[in-house]
Design an enzyme around this catalytic site. Structure first.
Site, mmCIF file in Angstrom:
data_model
loop_
_atom_site.group_PDB
_atom_site.id
_atom_site.type_symbol
_atom_site.label_atom_id
_atom_site.label_comp_id
_atom_site.label_asym_id
_atom_site.label_seq_id
_atom_site.Cartn_x
_atom_site.Cartn_y
_atom_site.Cartn_z
ATOM 1 N N CYS A 116 -11.083 -0.732 -14.575
ATOM 2 C CA CYS A 116 -10.483 -1.997 -14.159
ATOM 3 C C CYS A 116 -11.549 -3.062 -13.882
ATOM 4 O O CYS A 116 -12.109 -3.614 -14.818
ATOM 5 C CB CYS A 116 -9.549 -1.782 -12.975
ATOM 6 S SG CYS A 116 -8.381 -3.147 -12.740
ATOM 7 N N HIS A 224 -6.065 2.590 -14.614
ATOM 8 C CA HIS A 224 -6.589 3.414 -13.517
ATOM 9 C C HIS A 224 -6.365 4.906 -13.778
ATOM 10 O O HIS A 224 -5.414 5.504 -13.269
ATOM 11 C CB HIS A 224 -5.933 3.011 -12.197
ATOM 12 C CG HIS A 224 -6.408 1.703 -11.663
ATOM 13 N ND1 HIS A 224 -7.395 1.598 -10.721
ATOM 14 C CD2 HIS A 224 -6.048 0.435 -11.970
ATOM 15 C CE1 HIS A 224 -7.623 0.319 -10.452
ATOM 16 N NE2 HIS A 224 -6.815 -0.404 -11.203
ATOM 17 N N GLU A 226 -7.988 7.288 -12.557
ATOM 18 C CA GLU A 226 -8.264 8.088 -11.350
ATOM 19 C C GLU A 226 -7.000 8.421 -10.568
ATOM 20 O O GLU A 226 -6.982 9.355 -9.761
ATOM 21 C CB GLU A 226 -9.257 7.341 -10.445
ATOM 22 C CG GLU A 226 -8.668 6.285 -9.518
ATOM 23 C CD GLU A 226 -8.255 4.998 -10.223
ATOM 24 O OE1 GLU A 226 -7.634 4.129 -9.575
ATOM 25 O OE2 GLU A 226 -8.549 4.853 -11.421
#
Length: 257
Positions: A116, A224, A226
């Site tokens: 990002c 994202h 993660e």
């Protein structure tokens, strides 16, 4: 005496946030845990005090670098623009560290994964520019999350992206398309020199990139991965590929027994 096999060290540049009356150097828990669990590495948060840090010393101890997402935006002065919306947060201290660290990491052949804001930092570091408000650009979709929704909805799958055939990302996830979340107001306008797009949204916005001539793993993604990475095989594959690259660098730089 038995020795414990060490894990590769992944540097995570910190954000500077005002908590109460004091500034703090912080990194998100989800990024730290993704590095530890999915990449199998040791996360090490680096304070955003670039004037007091020796970049060469940092890179000497690094087996990898993760550039995280953040609430703040890259300051538009770094790509020749003025601030479009003064109400949005900036983090000049992080800019000062990460924009210097990107080029140095590539030159030192340190694996780099950027998410990002980090993805946008790579583009800016290579001379590219950003749309400061993607949703205001004719022909582009609104890529922001619904802030009133729960985190599971905000970070849930939002739209499909097309991966460049035979590209690095397509090989990592083993697919031509994938669903991703979408939590960003800014996005790539002009791609930086020496960068190669790895994925696109349906409106043509670049969703992933790599550094063309980087000798080590270098990947930036706009979404994202993660988020609940251990539950998403494609997100997990990205962090595993990053972790493998970090272990390779670690082995190459370990002194012989």
């Amino acid at each position: 005496m038995m020795t414990t096999k060490r894990k590769p060290v992944v540097l995570i540049p910190a954000d500077v946030k005002q908590l109460g009356e004091h500034p703090f150097h912080v990194a998100g828990h989800k990024y730290i845990m993704a590095v530890a669990e999915a990449a199998g590495a040791l996360p090490l948060v680096v304070p955003a005090i670039s004037d007091l840090l020796d970049i060469d010393v940092l890179l000497a101890m690094a087996d990898g670098i993760l550039l995280t997402g953040a609430v703040s935006n890259v300051h538009p002065s770094h790509f020749g623009q003025t601030v479009h919306n003064p109400s949005l947060p900036l983090d000049p201290a992080r800019d000062a560290l990460t924009l210097k660290l990107v080029q140095a990491a590539i030159n030192a052949e340190v694996p780099l994964l950027a998410i990002c804001r980090g993805f946008q930092e790579i583009n800016v570091a290579f001379g590219g520019s950003l749309h400061q408000a993607v949703h205001e650009v004719s022909g582009l979709n609104d890529h922001r999350e619904a802030k009133e929704s729960t985190l599971d909805i905000q970070y849930g799958e939002s739209h499909l992206i097309d991966l460049v055939a035979s590209g690095q990302l397509a090989q990592i996830v083993g697919a031509k398309q994938m669903m991703v979340n979408s939590i960003h107001g800014q996005g790539i306008d002009k791609l930086g020199a020496g960068l190669v797009a790895e994925a696109f949204a349906s409106d043509g916005l670049v969703e992933a990139l790599r550094v063309e001539h980087a000798k080590a793993f270098t990947l930036g993604v706009q979404w994202h991965p993660e988020w609940k990475v251990m539950e998403n095989p494609q997100y997990l594959a990205i962090f595993k590929a990053f972790g493998d690259a970090c272990r390779l660098r670690m082995r190459r730089h370990e002194p012989p027994d």
